[in-house]
Each structure stands twice: as structure tokens, then as C-alpha cells.
Design a protein around this motif. Sequence first.
Motif, PDB file in Angstrom:
ATOM      1  N   LEU A 218       0.830  -1.208   0.000  1.00 20.24           N
ATOM      2  CA  LEU A 218       0.000   0.000   0.000  1.00 20.24           C
ATOM      3  C   LEU A 218       0.861   1.253   0.000  1.00 20.24           C
ATOM      4  CD1 LEU A 218      -2.951  -1.049   2.324  1.00 20.24           C
ATOM      5  CD2 LEU A 218      -2.999  -0.658  -0.139  1.00 20.24           C
ATOM      6  N   ALA A 219       1.984   1.205   0.721  1.00 20.04           N
ATOM      7  CA  ALA A 219       2.896   2.353   0.714  1.00 20.04           C
ATOM      8  C   ALA A 219       3.420   2.600  -0.699  1.00 20.04           C
ATOM      9  CB  ALA A 219       4.059   2.111   1.671  1.00 20.04           C
ATOM     10  N   TYR A 220       3.734   1.538  -1.402  1.00 21.79           N
ATOM     11  CA  TYR A 220       4.225   1.680  -2.768  1.00 21.79           C
ATOM     12  C   TYR A 220       3.147   2.262  -3.677  1.00 21.79           C
ATOM     13  CZ  TYR A 220       5.785   0.440  -7.441  1.00 21.79           C
ATOM     14  OH  TYR A 220       6.141   0.490  -8.766  1.00 21.79           O
ATOM     15  N   LEU A 221       1.927   1.765  -3.572  1.00 16.78           N
ATOM     16  CA  LEU A 221       0.840   2.279  -4.404  1.00 16.78           C
ATOM     17  C   LEU A 221       0.567   3.750  -4.093  1.00 16.78           C
ATOM     18  CD1 LEU A 221      -1.643  -0.752  -4.330  1.00 16.78           C
ATOM     19  CD2 LEU A 221      -0.091  -0.087  -6.167  1.00 16.78           C
ATOM     20  N   ALA A 222       0.597   4.075  -2.806  1.00 13.88           N
ATOM     21  CA  ALA A 222       0.406   5.480  -2.427  1.00 13.88           C
ATOM     22  C   ALA A 222       1.533   6.333  -2.989  1.00 13.88           C
ATOM     23  CB  ALA A 222       0.348   5.610  -0.906  1.00 13.88           C
ATOM     24  N   GLY A 223       2.749   5.776  -2.942  1.00 13.82           N
ATOM     25  CA  GLY A 223       3.898   6.488  -3.506  1.00 13.82           C
ATOM     26  C   GLY A 223       3.723   6.772  -4.981  1.00 13.82           C
ATOM     27  N   CYS A 224       3.148   5.825  -5.729  1.00 15.21           N
ATOM     28  CA  CYS A 224       2.911   6.037  -7.172  1.00 15.21           C
ATOM     29  C   CYS A 224       1.971   7.210  -7.388  1.00 15.21           C
ATOM     30  CB  CYS A 224       2.314   4.775  -7.801  1.00 15.21           C
ATOM     31  SG  CYS A 224       3.466   3.413  -7.969  1.00 15.21           S
ATOM     32  N   ILE A 225       0.948   7.289  -6.553  1.00 13.59           N
ATOM     33  CA  ILE A 225      -0.003   8.394  -6.692  1.00 13.59           C
ATOM     34  C   ILE A 225       0.661   9.724  -6.357  1.00 13.59           C
ATOM     35  CG2 ILE A 225      -2.171   9.362  -5.835  1.00 13.59           C
ATOM     36  CD1 ILE A 225      -3.108   6.483  -5.394  1.00 13.59           C
ATOM     37  N   VAL A 226       1.478   9.730  -5.315  1.00 18.41           N
ATOM     38  CA  VAL A 226       2.219  10.955  -4.954  1.00 18.41           C
ATOM     39  C   VAL A 226       3.131  11.378  -6.106  1.00 18.41           C
ATOM     40  CG1 VAL A 226       4.019  11.875  -3.453  1.00 18.41           C
ATOM     41  CG2 VAL A 226       2.110  10.579  -2.473  1.00 18.41           C
ATOM     42  N   VAL A 227       3.800  10.418  -6.708  1.00 16.32           N
ATOM     43  CA  VAL A 227       4.655  10.721  -7.864  1.00 16.32           C
ATOM     44  C   VAL A 227       3.833  11.342  -8.979  1.00 16.32           C
ATOM     45  CG1 VAL A 227       5.946   9.632  -9.751  1.00 16.32           C
ATOM     46  CG2 VAL A 227       6.461   9.023  -7.397  1.00 16.32           C
TER      47      VAL A 227
END
Lengths: 76, 321
Positions: free
Chosen positions: B9-18
Motif C-alpha cells: 500500500l505504501a508503494y501504491l500510495a507512492g505512485c499516486i504521490v509521484v
Amino acid sequence: MTDPPHPRPLGFFALPSGDRWYLGVLVAMAALAFTPWSRATELGGLPLFAWFMTALMVLAPAIALVRLIGRRGPRD
Amino acid sequence: MTIERSVTLAYLAGCIVVGLLASRRVLNSRDEYWVAGRRIGTFVNSLAIMAALASGGSIIGVMGLTYAQGIPASLALFTGAIIGFPLASLLVAEPLRRFGRFTITDFLRYRYPHALVGWVVPLLIVVSFTVYIVAQMKAAGITATVLLGIEYEVALTLATLVFVLYVSIGGMLAVTWTDVFQGGLMLLVVAGTAAALIWQFGTPGAILGSALAQAPELGTLRDQPLGSYLGSFVIWATAIPIIPHIVMRVFTAKDARGARLSLNIAMLLYAFMILAAVFAIAPVGRMRFPDLIDADMVFLRVMESEFSPLFRGLAVAAVMV
């Protein structure tokens, strides 16, 4: 944005000779891998076909890279 | 929440932040949105190219194909894919990079000025890539199901939503940044998995020898027509120079030479991953789990049985988006 000059249709042999040789070696190696001899002969439990494919997998980009790095000329 | 789910989930959230961060830069610039400003450095572009090709379908698929059809079949297909990159470097990279537009459709419309080209090319891309993406989405779905315990449909929907969101708002800049991170993650996961298995089970030669002793069919060319091996080799060798999500990387490079270097560096990295998968991970999977009904599960079963929750979470992140 203006269009670039319309590309002159190039024949295959417009490639530099070094690139043509490189492509030729790739094709020859691939052809050798698919021969009945290569498919029937085993080495280390695998057909020679598998070893030829492995060699191609590594050598193709490696040789292209070495040739590119050694090439002089404009970057673009 | 488990560690695996938290990492994913942290990775997916990171993609959205990017995607959000990139959207600020791409908002008023077509170049930034479509081709990341045409200034992506060589090594960064190499990682992005490698990640573009080495999708979840590659990681899951190469091991599943090796498990089900044997090492020679796997090598035929993936060697074809790798050969395609030097071909792209020689035949496609320079004219496309010098062309200076945004998409392959642009180039083909210019090269073959006919109204139909503007319709047929995008339609072909959409149709063929719908089929291609099915494999990637299946990989994301089954990975999340097995390693995170999330329902298959939920995982598919989540991965799709995240992907569509960060790509649509952040354009090629967001795709590049996430691809670079994902490429590094994939290398870490595959190399780490292979290294750990080699440490535990012996050298790649020893692993191969043991696997072939237990399952000799792993090393054989199956009783299939030559055309099936030759066909998969030729299809991928000829497809790579024209696959849009790979060729678009040519447009993002700083110059033609950089584009050509990136393609070849990417393929050396990809070759390393494929060989680690074919000669270390898949054979161990074949030995440890000889009766899998779905061969695509072999990598996931190896991850489940041999690795920590943190590493499994990283594996899901590497495969999902």
C-alpha cells in the motif's frame, strides 16, 4: 512545430557495414540455434539450443553496447 | 495490517504521490507530459526501459513458462525479446529520436501521409495491447491474492485505478519516475531471490543439476513443432522494435546516441533478470513444488516458503503496477 524534412526512403543497405555485419552474426547464430543438430545435441542436461539462446541473450546487447561506446560522431 | 500489505500500500500510495508531483511540471508542457521533456539520462532511461518490458508478466511469466514448458521454451521467447532491443537500437532509435514528435502514430502518419493511418495505427495498438495487458494484470492479481490475501478482483481493480491515475495526471514524467523505482525494485527482488536460493541450494550449476535430475523434462525441447519455438522467438524479436511503451522511451532520451545506449543497457539488465529466473528461481520452484496446477504460481510459492514478509511485500510492489 515545423515538420522535419521528409525522410528519404532508405534501403536496407543504407546501414553502416559494421551494423550489417552485426545483424548478420545475430541472424546466423539464431539460425544455428534452431538447426536439428543444435536441438538434438545435449550439454549439461540441456540441448545446445538452450546454450545458444543464453549466449545470444547476453552477447547481443553487450556487443551492441561496446560498438556504440566505441563509436565517435554526433550524438544526434 | 500485515507487513506485506503495508509495504504494497505504501508503494501504491507512492505512485499516486509521484503522479501528483509530476502533474505540476507537466501541466503546461506537452513535451513534459508526452515525452518527459526529452531529457532523461542514459542510465535512468535504461532502468525505465527495463521496467517497461520486465512487467509482472515477465517476472511471473518467465518462471511459469519455465516450469510448464521447460527451460528451452522460456529461453526461445525471452531471447527473442532481448534480441529485439539491439534491432530497435539499429533500425528504429535514431530516426525516431530525430523525428522529434510525441508518438509512434505521429511518426507513421508523417512517413505514410494518409488519413487512414491516424485511425488504424491507434486502433491496432489499443486492440493488441489490451491482450498484452491482460497478462500483466493477471500477474498483479494473482500476486496480491497469494501474498497479500486480497481478493483477485479487488487487487486487479486497485492496481488498475492506481496505474490509470498516476499516468493520466503525471504523464510520461510520472511513468518514468515510477518505472525507474520499479525497475530497481524488480532487480532487487529477482537478484535477491536468486542470491538467497543460490546461498541455500548451491551454485546455479548445482541447482540446475538437481532440478534436472528430479525433473528431466525441465531441460527438454517438448514434443512441439519447431514453429512454436521459432515463432515465439521471431514474434518477440520483431515486436520489440515497434512496441509503443518501449519505443516511446526513445522519444524521452536526450539524444539518439543516449536512446541507443539506453536500449542496450536495459537489455543487459533484463537478460540478467531472465537468466536468474530461468536458471535459479524456476528450477528451485520446480524441485520444491512439483505438482502445481497453475505454473504461474511457482514464483509466488517460492516467495511464500522462503522469504520474509518484508521481502514478499517488495515482491508484490515490484509486480503489481
